[in-house]
Design a protein around this motif. Structure first.
Motif, PDB file in Angstrom:
ATOM      1  N   ASP A  52      -0.211   7.830   8.217  1.00  0.00           N
ATOM      2  CA  ASP A  52       0.136   6.589   7.534  1.00  0.00           C
ATOM      3  C   ASP A  52       0.167   6.800   6.026  1.00  0.00           C
ATOM      4  O   ASP A  52      -0.416   7.746   5.486  1.00  0.00           O
ATOM      5  N   SER A  53       0.853   5.924   5.328  1.00  0.00           N
ATOM      6  CA  SER A  53       0.859   5.900   3.870  1.00  0.00           C
ATOM      7  C   SER A  53       0.498   4.488   3.418  1.00  0.00           C
ATOM      8  O   SER A  53       0.544   3.538   4.204  1.00  0.00           O
ATOM      9  N   THR A  54       0.138   4.359   2.165  1.00  0.00           N
ATOM     10  CA  THR A  54      -0.301   3.057   1.649  1.00  0.00           C
ATOM     11  C   THR A  54       0.427   2.743   0.348  1.00  0.00           C
ATOM     12  O   THR A  54       1.122   3.577  -0.222  1.00  0.00           O
ATOM     13  N   GLY A  55       0.239   1.506  -0.110  1.00  0.00           N
ATOM     14  CA  GLY A  55       0.766   1.123  -1.410  1.00  0.00           C
ATOM     15  C   GLY A  55       2.262   1.347  -1.536  1.00  0.00           C
ATOM     16  O   GLY A  55       3.049   0.894  -0.718  1.00  0.00           O
ATOM     17  N   TYR A  56       2.641   2.082  -2.587  1.00  0.00           N
ATOM     18  CA  TYR A  56       4.056   2.358  -2.809  1.00  0.00           C
ATOM     19  C   TYR A  56       4.635   3.279  -1.737  1.00  0.00           C
ATOM     20  O   TYR A  56       5.837   3.272  -1.503  1.00  0.00           O
ATOM     21  N   GLY A  57       3.812   4.094  -1.133  1.00  0.00           N
ATOM     22  CA  GLY A  57       4.311   5.041  -0.142  1.00  0.00           C
ATOM     23  C   GLY A  57       5.099   6.189  -0.732  1.00  0.00           C
ATOM     24  O   GLY A  57       5.980   6.754  -0.070  1.00  0.00           O
ATOM     25  N   TYR A  58       4.779   6.580  -1.977  1.00  0.00           N
ATOM     26  CA  TYR A  58       5.483   7.701  -2.588  1.00  0.00           C
ATOM     27  C   TYR A  58       5.290   8.971  -1.771  1.00  0.00           C
ATOM     28  O   TYR A  58       4.217   9.221  -1.210  1.00  0.00           O
ATOM     29  N   ASN A  59       6.341   9.785  -1.726  1.00  0.00           N
ATOM     30  CA  ASN A  59       6.269  11.115  -1.108  1.00  0.00           C
ATOM     31  C   ASN A  59       5.783  11.073   0.337  1.00  0.00           C
ATOM     32  O   ASN A  59       5.054  11.957   0.791  1.00  0.00           O
TER      33      ASN A  59
END
Length: 417
Positions: A52-59
């Motif tokens: 998973d990624s969080t926030g802006y999800g950069y990269n």
């Protein structure tokens, strides 16, 4: 299962008749499954791509690889696959708003599009933020009597006022017409490009993915869109949609989804990546299961005298099976019978209601694990003449068979069969 003898006998007869068509579907499933696996292997899909990624999800490498896999599967330069699309209509709207500008013309060459798109197109000055509210012009060319585009009227419109976008709806929607095969769409693309070479050809691909061995973006379509709670989500994607096509057009759509200059470079995937990857992997097989169910339903209803579209042995290019009934009560009983066969909410009896985005009351059987998931078995219809039920989906062939049997039994119970 306490099925009336007459229905049990008709079921066996219909399945025996349809056997050659069912085997043909298996061959399509094989080729599409191999195509998906090869795309996964090419881009070295690994378990860390599901993280998973969080926030802006950069990269977010998993998000980037998912886009690449979709682009390869659909033979496109680029793809945008996101859980942030709330429906097929939202995804289509995003694509159209992305590439159209005030003063541009959107021309649908396959007649009036599906009901939920009417509000997206809108009316000039309607105050809703529709396409026409933003000064984007709209026109359409109705279909000819044979269900194909009216080529001469289309020619005249393309030459008189070249459109920025030419829209094609692949599926029949709520209409008694054939859905368009990829070969037919290829002919449409060639026709448009000869007369208006700068026009962007857009396809609403909902319900069509993996029903054939090729997709519209493989034969010259510039941009297409679809929903992940339909075919490509494989019954597992909890939400989302995809846009695929020429790289610069997909980028413009990404700017509309997020913001100019940001596009597809951001966006936390909200824990959906694993189900989106796995759903795509399963999609060719599950679409095949749904297609088999539609073939069986058509064969069975034809045997008892109902009109179906497509007929059981027709070529199929989407999931939708249309069945025409003589009266509204027959239509309602059929849909209620399908609901009775659901694993979810089988105890609920659907009734017609004023569904947002539709111009007539709609009845819908939808005992699904994903709300509105159209790859799962559902049946719905606007209550208007002619009384046509539109059945689609089915994660297993056995479930569709059972639903058809339950629908016939319900019609028989009400003295309508």
């Amino acid at each position: 299962m306490n099925v009336p003898d007459k229905i049990a006998r008709l079921t066996e007869e219909a399945e025996a008749i349809a056997e050659p068509k069912l085997k043909e579907i298996d061959r399509t499933v094989d080729r599409n499954q191999w195509k998906v696996i090869q795309a996964f292997q090419k881009h070295k899909v690994s378990d860390f791509h599901f993280a998973d990624s969080t926030g802006y999800g950069y990269n977010d490498r998993g998000r980037e690889v998912l886009d690449l896999v979709y682009a390869d599967v659909f033979g496109a330069e680029a793809a945008l696959v996101r859980p942030h699309f709330v429906s097929g209509t939202h995804t289509i709207g995003t694509a159209l708003f992305g590439v159209l500008r005030p003063g541009d013309l959107l021309l649908y060459m396959t007649g009036t599009p599906y009901d939920t798109l009417h509000r997206v197109i809108g009316k000039p000055g309607d105050g809703t933020g529709s396409l026409q509210d933003f000064g984007i012009r709209y026109d359409e060319v109705g279909l000819a009597e044979d269900g194909m585009p009216d080529w001469e009227r289309l020619r005249a419109k393309l030459l008189a006022d070249p459109p920025k976008v030419v829209g094609i709806q692949r599926s029949r929607g709520y209409d008694w017409r054939p859905s368009f095969s990829v070969a037919q769409i290829e002919r449409m693309v060639r026709f448009v490009k000869e007369l208006a070479p700068e026009a962007i050809v857009f396809v609403d691909n909902c319900y069509g993915e993996f029903t054939e061995e090729t997709e519209p973006t493989e034969i010259g379509v510039d941009l297409m869109a679809g929903s992940l709670i339909k075919n490509p989500g494989g019954g597992l994607a909890p939400t989302g949609g995809y846009i695929a096509g020429r790289r610069e057009l997909v980028e413009l759509a990404a700017y509309r989804l997020t913001a100019p200059g940001i596009g597809g470079e951001v966006g936390a995937m909200l824990g959906a990546k694993r189900s989106m990857f796995q759903g795509l992997f399963l999609a060719p097989h599950l679409v095949g299961q749904a297609l088999k169910g539609s073939v069986f339903a058509a064969a069975l209803f034809e045997r008892i005298g109902y009109k179906t579209h497509p007929r059981w042995n027709d070529e199929r290019t989407d999931l939708i099976q249309a069945i025409r009934f003589p009266e509204a009560e027959h239509l309602i009983a059929f849909v209620q019978g399908v609901q009775r066969a659901s694993a979810v909410d089988a105890h609920v009896e659907p009734e017609p209601w004023d569904m947002p985005g539709y111009d007539h009351p709609v009845i819908m059987a939808a005992g699904t694990f994903i709300q509105g998931g159209s790859l799962e078995l559902s049946a719905d219809a606007p209550i208007r003449f002619p009384y046509i039920a539109y059945m689609q989906g089915g994660l297993t062939y056995a479930h569709v068979k059972w639903a058809v049997v339950m629908a016939l039994s319900h019609l028989m119970e009400k003295g309508l069969l």
